[in-house]
Design a protein around this motif. Structure first.
Motif, PDB file in Angstrom:
ATOM      1  N   SER A   1       0.829  -1.209   0.000  1.00 34.07           N
ATOM      2  CA  SER A   1       0.000   0.000   0.000  1.00 34.07           C
ATOM      3  C   SER A   1       0.865   1.262   0.000  1.00 34.07           C
ATOM      4  O   SER A   1       0.407   2.336  -0.359  1.00 34.07           O
ATOM      5  CB  SER A   1      -0.956  -0.014   1.193  1.00 34.07           C
ATOM      6  OG  SER A   1      -0.202   0.094   2.383  1.00 34.07           O
ATOM      7  N   ASP A   2       2.126   1.113   0.362  1.00 33.37           N
ATOM      8  CA  ASP A   2       3.061   2.237   0.262  1.00 33.37           C
ATOM      9  C   ASP A   2       3.785   2.112  -1.080  1.00 33.37           C
ATOM     10  O   ASP A   2       4.572   1.195  -1.288  1.00 33.37           O
ATOM     11  CB  ASP A   2       4.068   2.170   1.426  1.00 33.37           C
ATOM     12  CG  ASP A   2       5.091   3.295   1.357  1.00 33.37           C
ATOM     13  OD1 ASP A   2       5.103   4.051   0.355  1.00 33.37           O
ATOM     14  OD2 ASP A   2       5.876   3.412   2.314  1.00 33.37           O
ATOM     15  N   LYS A   3       3.500   3.020  -1.988  1.00 32.53           N
ATOM     16  CA  LYS A   3       4.063   2.913  -3.344  1.00 32.53           C
ATOM     17  C   LYS A   3       5.568   3.213  -3.404  1.00 32.53           C
ATOM     18  O   LYS A   3       6.204   3.043  -4.438  1.00 32.53           O
ATOM     19  CB  LYS A   3       3.279   3.799  -4.317  1.00 32.53           C
ATOM     20  CG  LYS A   3       1.868   3.278  -4.588  1.00 32.53           C
ATOM     21  CD  LYS A   3       1.897   1.909  -5.314  1.00 32.53           C
ATOM     22  CE  LYS A   3       0.505   1.304  -5.472  1.00 32.53           C
ATOM     23  NZ  LYS A   3       0.530  -0.077  -5.978  1.00 32.53           N
ATOM     24  N   ASP A   4       6.132   3.671  -2.304  1.00 33.45           N
ATOM     25  CA  ASP A   4       7.587   3.858  -2.254  1.00 33.45           C
ATOM     26  C   ASP A   4       8.289   2.593  -1.762  1.00 33.45           C
ATOM     27  O   ASP A   4       9.500   2.568  -1.571  1.00 33.45           O
ATOM     28  CB  ASP A   4       7.951   5.028  -1.328  1.00 33.45           C
ATOM     29  CG  ASP A   4       7.482   6.347  -1.913  1.00 33.45           C
ATOM     30  OD1 ASP A   4       7.541   6.486  -3.158  1.00 33.45           O
ATOM     31  OD2 ASP A   4       7.037   7.215  -1.147  1.00 33.45           O
ATOM     32  N   THR A   5       7.500   1.570  -1.540  1.00 32.46           N
ATOM     33  CA  THR A   5       8.056   0.291  -1.100  1.00 32.46           C
ATOM     34  C   THR A   5       8.012  -0.703  -2.255  1.00 32.46           C
ATOM     35  O   THR A   5       6.993  -0.828  -2.934  1.00 32.46           O
ATOM     36  CB  THR A   5       7.227  -0.263   0.084  1.00 32.46           C
ATOM     37  OG1 THR A   5       7.381   0.622   1.190  1.00 32.46           O
ATOM     38  CG2 THR A   5       7.692  -1.654   0.493  1.00 32.46           C
TER      39      THR A   5
END
Ligand SMILES: Nc1ncnc2c1ncn2[C@@H]1O[C@H](COP(=O)(O)OP(=O)(O)OP(=O)(O)O)[C@@H](O)[C@H]1O
Ligand SMILES: [Mg+2]
Length: 140
Positions: A100-104
């Motif tokens: 859900s974290d697009k930087d992950t």
């Protein structure tokens, strides 16, 4: 689909770097398939290098299910499901939360352990052992 054969660990690492450049940001899950020793962890090492992660542990996270690395622009989550008979709900939930974290970026080795629950937005890569130094790598 693209099929490549690499002739050394270094070539697999550089393939990982090239692959990462082509990966759309919203596709933040990479599922890796293939037998023991086929090069999955080496590929993850290449991803880690490309992200500028220092101190990446070369060892497979065989005893640690999930390893988390931080880099300048986000996180790399390296998951190895080898020891899991079937992915339980807990790990599926955890993976969804990471994604859900697009930087992950989440990379899953032995992703076939959870084929029913794989995230929809994902890249798939298959590794095949050809001989001591060569591997066939198919990117879907
Ligand atoms: N062309 C190649 N690409 C990648 N690795 C290679 C290549 N040629 C030889 N190797 C060697 O093969 C081994 C691959 O091991 P690696 O840990 O990446 O496999 P793996 O698929 O993650 O296995 P496991 O399922 O046990 O985690 C390494 O020892 C690496 O040096
Ligand atoms: Mg491995």
């Amino acid at each position: 689909m693209s099929i490549t054969s690499t002739q050394s660990e270094e070539e697999t690492i550089s393939l990982a770097k090239d692959f990462l450049k082509t990966l759309p940001k919203e596709k933040n899950c990479i599922c890796l398939f293939g037998d023991l020793g086929s090069g999955k962890t080496v590929f993850v090492k290449g991803i880690a290098k490309a992200l500028g992660i220092e101190g990446y542990s070369i060892k497979s996270p065989t005893y640690t299910l999930i390893r988390e690395y931080t880099h300048k622009k986000g996180k790399l989550i390296h998951i190895d499901l080898y020891r899991l008979e079937a992915a339980d709900d807990l790990i599926t939930e955890q993976i969804d939360e990471f994604l859900s974290d697009k930087d992950t970026l989440v990379v899953i080795e032995w992703a076939d352990r959870m084929t029913d629950d794989l995230p929809e937005e994902r890249a798939e890569i298959c590794f095949e052992y050809i001989d001591e130094k060569s591997r066939k790598i198919t990117v879907f």
